[in-house]
Scaffold this motif. Sequence first.
Motif, PDB file in Angstrom:
ATOM      1  N   ARG A 105      28.148  57.763  41.670  1.00 40.02           N
ATOM      2  CA  ARG A 105      29.248  58.717  41.837  1.00 40.02           C
ATOM      3  C   ARG A 105      30.591  58.008  41.843  1.00 40.02           C
ATOM      4  N   ARG A 106      30.692  56.954  41.059  1.00 40.80           N
ATOM      5  CA  ARG A 106      31.944  56.205  40.968  1.00 40.80           C
ATOM      6  C   ARG A 106      32.462  56.228  39.533  1.00 40.80           C
ATOM      7  N   TRP A 107      33.757  55.917  39.418  1.00 42.30           N
ATOM      8  CA  TRP A 107      34.429  55.894  38.121  1.00 42.30           C
ATOM      9  C   TRP A 107      34.700  54.456  37.727  1.00 42.30           C
ATOM     10  N   ARG A 108      34.529  54.155  36.468  1.00 47.67           N
ATOM     11  CA  ARG A 108      34.675  52.778  36.003  1.00 47.67           C
ATOM     12  C   ARG A 108      35.679  52.706  34.851  1.00 47.67           C
ATOM     13  N   ILE A 109      36.591  51.755  34.974  1.00 46.03           N
ATOM     14  CA  ILE A 109      37.563  51.468  33.924  1.00 46.03           C
ATOM     15  C   ILE A 109      37.245  50.104  33.336  1.00 46.03           C
ATOM     16  N   SER A 110      37.048  50.050  32.038  1.00 47.40           N
ATOM     17  CA  SER A 110      36.922  48.780  31.325  1.00 47.40           C
ATOM     18  C   SER A 110      38.160  48.638  30.455  1.00 47.40           C
ATOM     19  N   ALA A 111      38.796  47.479  30.536  1.00 44.25           N
ATOM     20  CA  ALA A 111      40.060  47.295  29.829  1.00 44.25           C
ATOM     21  C   ALA A 111      40.045  45.984  29.062  1.00 44.25           C
ATOM     22  N   GLY A 112      40.826  45.934  28.016  1.00 45.58           N
ATOM     23  CA  GLY A 112      40.948  44.724  27.210  1.00 45.58           C
ATOM     24  C   GLY A 112      42.174  44.804  26.332  1.00 45.58           C
ATOM     25  N   GLY A 113      42.531  43.674  25.757  1.00 45.13           N
ATOM     26  CA  GLY A 113      43.695  43.613  24.889  1.00 45.13           C
ATOM     27  C   GLY A 113      43.335  43.062  23.533  1.00 45.13           C
ATOM     28  N   GLY A 114      44.365  42.804  22.763  1.00 46.24           N
ATOM     29  CA  GLY A 114      44.156  42.268  21.422  1.00 46.24           C
ATOM     30  C   GLY A 114      45.056  42.946  20.421  1.00 46.24           C
ATOM     31  N   GLY A 115      44.802  42.704  19.160  1.00 45.17           N
ATOM     32  CA  GLY A 115      45.598  43.309  18.107  1.00 45.17           C
ATOM     33  C   GLY A 115      45.392  44.801  18.049  1.00 45.17           C
ATOM     34  N   ALA A 116      46.333  45.487  17.410  1.00 50.26           N
ATOM     35  CA  ALA A 116      46.278  46.940  17.340  1.00 50.26           C
ATOM     36  C   ALA A 116      45.067  47.427  16.562  1.00 50.26           C
ATOM     37  N   SER A 117      44.463  46.561  15.755  1.00 52.30           N
ATOM     38  CA  SER A 117      43.314  46.977  14.948  1.00 52.30           C
ATOM     39  C   SER A 117      41.977  46.807  15.671  1.00 52.30           C
ATOM     40  N   ASN A 118      42.000  46.224  16.872  1.00 53.41           N
ATOM     41  CA  ASN A 118      40.748  45.943  17.581  1.00 53.41           C
ATOM     42  C   ASN A 118      40.390  47.030  18.581  1.00 53.41           C
ATOM     43  N   ALA A 119      40.605  48.277  18.229  1.00 50.42           N
ATOM     44  CA  ALA A 119      40.372  49.382  19.151  1.00 50.42           C
ATOM     45  C   ALA A 119      38.928  49.402  19.630  1.00 50.42           C
ATOM     46  N   GLY A 120      38.784  49.544  20.949  1.00 54.58           N
ATOM     47  CA  GLY A 120      37.450  49.674  21.521  1.00 54.58           C
ATOM     48  C   GLY A 120      36.677  48.376  21.620  1.00 54.58           C
ATOM     49  N   GLN A 121      37.276  47.252  21.234  1.00 54.32           N
ATOM     50  CA  GLN A 121      36.575  45.979  21.256  1.00 54.32           C
ATOM     51  C   GLN A 121      37.127  45.091  22.367  1.00 54.32           C
ATOM     52  N   GLY A 122      36.289  44.187  22.848  1.00 56.73           N
ATOM     53  CA  GLY A 122      36.741  43.200  23.820  1.00 56.73           C
ATOM     54  C   GLY A 122      37.135  43.778  25.160  1.00 56.73           C
ATOM     55  N   LEU A 123      36.446  44.843  25.606  1.00 57.46           N
ATOM     56  CA  LEU A 123      36.758  45.448  26.890  1.00 57.46           C
ATOM     57  C   LEU A 123      36.049  44.658  27.980  1.00 57.46           C
ATOM     58  N   GLY A 124      36.644  43.528  28.368  1.00 56.38           N
ATOM     59  CA  GLY A 124      35.970  42.610  29.266  1.00 56.38           C
ATOM     60  C   GLY A 124      36.267  42.810  30.735  1.00 56.38           C
ATOM     61  N   LEU A 125      37.435  43.343  31.073  1.00 55.64           N
ATOM     62  CA  LEU A 125      37.837  43.493  32.464  1.00 55.64           C
ATOM     63  C   LEU A 125      37.418  44.868  32.973  1.00 55.64           C
ATOM     64  N   SER A 126      36.601  44.916  34.030  1.00 52.76           N
ATOM     65  CA  SER A 126      36.105  46.187  34.561  1.00 52.76           C
ATOM     66  C   SER A 126      36.460  46.336  36.032  1.00 52.76           C
ATOM     67  N   GLN A 127      36.658  47.577  36.437  1.00 55.63           N
ATOM     68  CA  GLN A 127      36.986  47.878  37.823  1.00 55.63           C
ATOM     69  C   GLN A 127      36.438  49.254  38.163  1.00 55.63           C
ATOM     70  N   SER A 128      35.895  49.408  39.368  1.00 59.68           N
ATOM     71  CA  SER A 128      35.326  50.676  39.802  1.00 59.68           C
ATOM     72  C   SER A 128      36.234  51.357  40.819  1.00 59.68           C
ATOM     73  N   PHE A 129      36.171  52.698  40.845  1.00 57.97           N
ATOM     74  CA  PHE A 129      37.008  53.492  41.736  1.00 57.97           C
ATOM     75  C   PHE A 129      36.169  54.590  42.376  1.00 57.97           C
ATOM     76  N   ASP A 130      36.578  54.993  43.567  1.00 57.05           N
ATOM     77  CA  ASP A 130      35.850  56.042  44.284  1.00 57.05           C
ATOM     78  C   ASP A 130      36.118  57.424  43.715  1.00 57.05           C
ATOM     79  N   ASN A 131      37.264  57.597  43.061  1.00 58.11           N
ATOM     80  CA  ASN A 131      37.609  58.917  42.542  1.00 58.11           C
ATOM     81  C   ASN A 131      38.335  58.794  41.205  1.00 58.11           C
ATOM     82  N   LEU A 132      38.416  59.908  40.508  1.00 55.12           N
ATOM     83  CA  LEU A 132      39.040  59.933  39.188  1.00 55.12           C
ATOM     84  C   LEU A 132      40.534  59.640  39.265  1.00 55.12           C
ATOM     85  N   ALA A 133      41.199  60.138  40.296  1.00 61.33           N
ATOM     86  CA  ALA A 133      42.643  59.928  40.425  1.00 61.33           C
ATOM     87  C   ALA A 133      42.981  58.442  40.474  1.00 61.33           C
ATOM     88  N   GLY A 134      42.199  57.679  41.230  1.00 57.78           N
ATOM     89  CA  GLY A 134      42.452  56.246  41.318  1.00 57.78           C
ATOM     90  C   GLY A 134      42.242  55.551  39.993  1.00 57.78           C
TER      91      GLY A 134
END
Length: 202
Positions: A105-134
């Motif tokens: 029952r938690r929300w997870r954000i995976s984030a990453g950077g790179g060139g504008a053409s690398n959409a959806g790739q390299g999402l290495g940094l993850s963080q969990s949250f107790d609610n959607l707002a956070g």
Amino acid sequence: MKKLHLERLMVALWLGLLMWVSASARAQTPVEAAPFDIERSSEELSLTTQLQFELSPAVEDALLKGVPIYFKAEVSVFRERWYWYDKSVVSAARHYKLAFQPLTRRWRISAGGGGASNAGQGLGLSQSFDNLAGAIDSIKRIAKWRIAGPGELDTAGRYRLDFRFQLDLSQLPRPFQIGVSGQPDWDISLSRSTMLLPETMK
């Protein structure tokens, strides 16, 4: 009698259309951003801003049903040239994947950077949250995003910075893309440009 019935039917259809258009307009999800805080020096260029937007009920419902949602932020910097088209000198992108985990029952954000053409790739940094707002708040905050490094920008140059943020429908499952394409509920986007003048250099 038939004519009167037809007129009533036409009026009902028009009222239905107006109600649909009105509902669609209310369903649109505008994105706003605080004024850009741009730090530009001979060493680097960084961007700080705060986005403001809300997810529509349709997007929240998809998340709760296990469909991950993707966002992307992109920045392109162009050098002005009086004799030709502006020259693209640097670009950067950030990609976010937002997902609900039913077991915890938690929300997870995976984030990453790179060139504008690398959409959806390299999402290495993850963080969990107790609610959607956070979880959403973590996407809204863009703090000291390093856009360019030493030597990439001329201290005497005049540049334009283009910023774009959007919910990335291209990363959704293919059947889902077809169903939500063109729907106001899923239109979360912002585009903004600002000039970087030589006198702002430090």
